[in-house]
Design a protein around this motif. Structure first.
Motif, PDB file in Angstrom:
ATOM      1  N   PHE A 119       0.833  -1.203   0.000  1.00  0.00           N
ATOM      2  CA  PHE A 119       0.000   0.000   0.000  1.00  0.00           C
ATOM      3  C   PHE A 119       0.868   1.254   0.000  1.00  0.00           C
ATOM      4  CE2 PHE A 119      -2.548  -3.249   2.185  1.00  0.00           C
ATOM      5  CZ  PHE A 119      -3.700  -3.226   1.405  1.00  0.00           C
ATOM      6  N   ASP A 120       0.301   2.339  -0.509  1.00  0.00           N
ATOM      7  CA  ASP A 120       0.986   3.633  -0.435  1.00  0.00           C
ATOM      8  C   ASP A 120       0.887   4.219   0.959  1.00  0.00           C
ATOM      9  OD1 ASP A 120       1.559   4.555  -3.507  1.00  0.00           O
ATOM     10  OD2 ASP A 120      -0.269   3.350  -3.357  1.00  0.00           O
ATOM     11  N   GLU A 121      -0.210   3.930   1.641  1.00  0.00           N
ATOM     12  CA  GLU A 121      -0.431   4.379   3.011  1.00  0.00           C
ATOM     13  C   GLU A 121      -1.213   3.315   3.763  1.00  0.00           C
ATOM     14  OE1 GLU A 121      -0.829   9.227   2.247  1.00  0.00           O
ATOM     15  OE2 GLU A 121      -2.599   8.019   2.697  1.00  0.00           O
ATOM     16  N   VAL A 122      -0.993   3.263   5.075  1.00  0.00           N
ATOM     17  CA  VAL A 122      -1.740   2.345   5.931  1.00  0.00           C
ATOM     18  C   VAL A 122      -2.321   3.147   7.089  1.00  0.00           C
ATOM     19  CG1 VAL A 122      -1.598   0.358   7.479  1.00  0.00           C
ATOM     20  CG2 VAL A 122      -0.354   0.335   5.319  1.00  0.00           C
ATOM     21  N   ILE A 123      -3.583   2.871   7.413  1.00  0.00           N
ATOM     22  CA  ILE A 123      -4.292   3.602   8.459  1.00  0.00           C
ATOM     23  C   ILE A 123      -4.960   2.612   9.404  1.00  0.00           C
ATOM     24  CG2 ILE A 123      -6.205   5.199   8.939  1.00  0.00           C
ATOM     25  CD1 ILE A 123      -5.676   6.394   6.129  1.00  0.00           C
ATOM     26  N   LEU A 124      -4.835   2.869  10.686  1.00  0.00           N
ATOM     27  CA  LEU A 124      -5.567   2.124  11.703  1.00  0.00           C
ATOM     28  C   LEU A 124      -6.782   2.954  12.105  1.00  0.00           C
ATOM     29  CD1 LEU A 124      -5.982   0.008  13.991  1.00  0.00           C
ATOM     30  CD2 LEU A 124      -4.437   1.411  15.389  1.00  0.00           C
ATOM     31  N   THR A 125      -7.957   2.326  12.102  1.00  0.00           N
ATOM     32  CA  THR A 125      -9.188   3.011  12.491  1.00  0.00           C
ATOM     33  C   THR A 125      -9.765   2.348  13.734  1.00  0.00           C
ATOM     34  OG1 THR A 125      -9.650   3.513  10.172  1.00  0.00           O
ATOM     35  CG2 THR A 125     -11.442   3.793  11.721  1.00  0.00           C
ATOM     36  N   THR A 126     -10.115   3.165  14.718  1.00  0.00           N
ATOM     37  CA  THR A 126     -10.618   2.640  15.980  1.00  0.00           C
ATOM     38  C   THR A 126     -11.724   3.525  16.529  1.00  0.00           C
ATOM     39  OG1 THR A 126      -9.980   1.967  18.222  1.00  0.00           O
ATOM     40  CG2 THR A 126      -8.901   3.920  17.317  1.00  0.00           C
ATOM     41  N   GLU A 127     -12.524   2.951  17.417  1.00  0.00           N
ATOM     42  CA  GLU A 127     -13.536   3.717  18.133  1.00  0.00           C
ATOM     43  C   GLU A 127     -13.021   4.123  19.514  1.00  0.00           C
ATOM     44  OE1 GLU A 127     -18.373   3.415  18.988  1.00  0.00           O
ATOM     45  OE2 GLU A 127     -17.249   1.661  18.302  1.00  0.00           O
ATOM     46  N   ARG A 159       3.234   2.319  20.456  1.00  0.00           N
ATOM     47  CA  ARG A 159       3.321   0.902  20.075  1.00  0.00           C
ATOM     48  C   ARG A 159       3.046   0.688  18.589  1.00  0.00           C
ATOM     49  NH1 ARG A 159       0.809   0.098  25.221  1.00  0.00           N
ATOM     50  NH2 ARG A 159      -1.260   0.018  24.256  1.00  0.00           N
ATOM     51  N   ILE A 160       2.241   1.549  17.991  1.00  0.00           N
ATOM     52  CA  ILE A 160       1.882   1.410  16.580  1.00  0.00           C
ATOM     53  C   ILE A 160       3.017   1.935  15.713  1.00  0.00           C
ATOM     54  CG2 ILE A 160       0.248   2.169  14.811  1.00  0.00           C
ATOM     55  CD1 ILE A 160      -1.780   2.528  17.154  1.00  0.00           C
ATOM     56  N   PRO A 161       3.410   1.221  14.652  1.00  0.00           N
ATOM     57  CA  PRO A 161       4.478   1.737  13.780  1.00  0.00           C
ATOM     58  C   PRO A 161       4.224   3.179  13.374  1.00  0.00           C
ATOM     59  CG  PRO A 161       3.880  -0.490  13.129  1.00  0.00           C
ATOM     60  CD  PRO A 161       2.903  -0.083  14.196  1.00  0.00           C
ATOM     61  N   GLU A 162       5.276   4.007  13.425  1.00  0.00           N
ATOM     62  CA  GLU A 162       5.111   5.438  13.213  1.00  0.00           C
ATOM     63  C   GLU A 162       4.627   5.784  11.811  1.00  0.00           C
ATOM     64  OE1 GLU A 162       9.867   6.263  12.265  1.00  0.00           O
ATOM     65  OE2 GLU A 162       8.915   7.077  14.076  1.00  0.00           O
ATOM     66  N   GLU A 163       4.792   4.858  10.870  1.00  0.00           N
ATOM     67  CA  GLU A 163       4.318   5.106   9.504  1.00  0.00           C
ATOM     68  C   GLU A 163       2.797   4.985   9.381  1.00  0.00           C
ATOM     69  OE1 GLU A 163       8.431   3.220   9.273  1.00  0.00           O
ATOM     70  OE2 GLU A 163       6.557   2.885  10.372  1.00  0.00           O
ATOM     71  N   VAL A 164       2.174   4.340  10.343  1.00  0.00           N
ATOM     72  CA  VAL A 164       0.742   4.058  10.277  1.00  0.00           C
ATOM     73  C   VAL A 164      -0.062   5.253  10.772  1.00  0.00           C
ATOM     74  CG1 VAL A 164      -1.118   2.565  11.116  1.00  0.00           C
ATOM     75  CG2 VAL A 164       1.125   1.590  10.577  1.00  0.00           C
ATOM     76  N   GLY A 165      -0.990   5.718   9.955  1.00  0.00           N
ATOM     77  CA  GLY A 165      -1.894   6.774  10.383  1.00  0.00           C
ATOM     78  C   GLY A 165      -2.960   6.222  11.313  1.00  0.00           C
ATOM     79  N   VAL A 166      -3.586   7.082  12.082  1.00  0.00           N
ATOM     80  CA  VAL A 166      -4.612   6.645  13.037  1.00  0.00           C
ATOM     81  C   VAL A 166      -5.831   7.547  12.914  1.00  0.00           C
ATOM     82  CG1 VAL A 166      -5.179   6.238  15.456  1.00  0.00           C
ATOM     83  CG2 VAL A 166      -2.843   5.796  14.639  1.00  0.00           C
ATOM     84  N   TRP A 167      -6.993   6.914  12.731  1.00  0.00           N
ATOM     85  CA  TRP A 167      -8.276   7.618  12.740  1.00  0.00           C
ATOM     86  C   TRP A 167      -9.082   7.131  13.936  1.00  0.00           C
ATOM     87  CZ3 TRP A 167     -10.255   6.637   7.038  1.00  0.00           C
ATOM     88  CH2 TRP A 167      -9.492   7.414   6.154  1.00  0.00           C
TER      89      TRP A 167
END
Length: 327
Positions: free
Chosen positions: A161-169, A179-187
């Motif tokens: 992927f060009d970008e990876v995002i973690l989505t959570t409530e 703890r989450i890899p710094e490259e991963v975005g978070v929503w």
């Protein structure tokens, strides 16, 4: 009943996010697609979003279904027809399957010459029809992460992927972010209201360089495979095409009198007044189940009205059922 791919709450969360992405961006989201290369099937991404490129409209005119990557990368051109097997540099069985599917969806034209099949491309394939691929991993409750960190590390090191995002409530703390890899975005996403907070922007990955894919984990070491840029290019093409053909409404609707669909096409139970996962929650084991025909859902019409995807374009082979495009 079929085995569920996620818990009921994760299923509802995932559908709410797909509906949100579809309505607020120009992306094409699709659910539950393979995102590994060296070990096929070992990594299933929750959502793959295709970001349209300059050639998107040209791609949409060819077919509404997925085109096999093997056919796209073959030597079959739009000029003179060639004997089907001569257009491929792969196992004949794989070439045969790709040829049949490409003919079925209208990407190849076929003709017979003395009992031999010859094929040519029916249209030019635009290499720039998507500009990027966004992988979205959904974890509504960060208190139960499961294999989340291992999955995200794989996504970052493989970089399909060009970008990876973690989505959570969940509320996202500094400890979570560390703890989450710094490259991963978070929503942070509320499935009930559709509110989305960008907690951290994703960093661009390197999809055009060699990737590293963990393939087997041991107590003291991890076996990995190096994935070449060419292999990743094929994997990205396959992902984009599968996402284009499948979309996110690829689920059977419950054959129950209480089953409904909401405005987004999500399966809703009128008895429990919520979105349900037909694969794990519906059926004879449900105390409220009443056998009936499933509700109608115009998957194609909804998708076409909300995205630039085109249902049954002029260049596509006409199909009466079209059910295969969802699986």
């Amino acid at each position: 009943m079929p085995a569920p791919v996620s818990s009921p709450s994760e299923f509802a969360f995932e559908l709410a996010l797909c509906a949100h992405v579809e309505q607020t961006t120009d992306w094409l989201p699709a659910r539950q697609l393979g995102a590994s290369v060296a070990s096929p099937g070992s990594r299933i991404i929750d959502v793959c979003a295709v970001v349209p490129g300059p050639g998107f409209d040209e791609r949409a005119c060819i077919t509404d279904s997925a085109i096999p990557a093997t056919a796209i990368e073959s030597d079959v051109g739009a000029g003179s027809a060639v004997f089907w097997r001569d257009g491929f540099d792969c196992h004949p069985g794989r070439a045969r399957r790709a040829t049949d599917r490409a003919v079925e969806v209208g990407f190849f034209e076929s003709e017979r010459r003395r009992s031999r099949e010859y094929v040519r491309r029916a249209a030019r394939y635009p290499d720039d029809w998507f500009s990027s691929l966004v992988g979205i991993e959904n974890k509504p409750d960060l208190g139960s992460p499961g294999d989340l960190l291992r999955q995200l590390r794989l996504d970052v090191s493989l970089a399909v992927f060009d970008e990876v995002i973690l989505t959570t409530e969940s509320y996202v703390t500094g400890a979570h972010l560390n703890r989450i890899p710094e490259e991963v975005g978070v929503w942070r996403f509320d499935p009930d209201t559709g509110d989305r907070e960008v907690v951290r922007e994703p960093r661009p990955l390197s999809p055009h360089s060699t990737g590293v894919e963990p393939i087997e984990y041991h107590s003291l070491h991890t076996d990995v495979a190096l994935v070449s840029p060419a292999e990743k290019r094929t994997a990205r093409l396959r992902l984009a095409e599968r996402a284009y053909g499948k979309g996110w409404r690829a689920y059977d609707l419950p054959a129950c009198a209480h089953a409904r669909v909401d405005a987004d096409g999500r399966p809703v139970c009128a008895h429990f007044d919520r979105v349900v996962d037909p694969g794990s929650e519906c059926g004879a084991d449900c105390s409220a189940f009443e056998a009936a025909d499933p509700p109608e859902l115009d998957r194609e019409g909804l998708r076409e009205s909300r995205t630039d995807w085109v249902a049954d374009p002029a260049g596509a082979v006409r199909r009466q059922s079209g059910l295969d495009r969802y699986f």
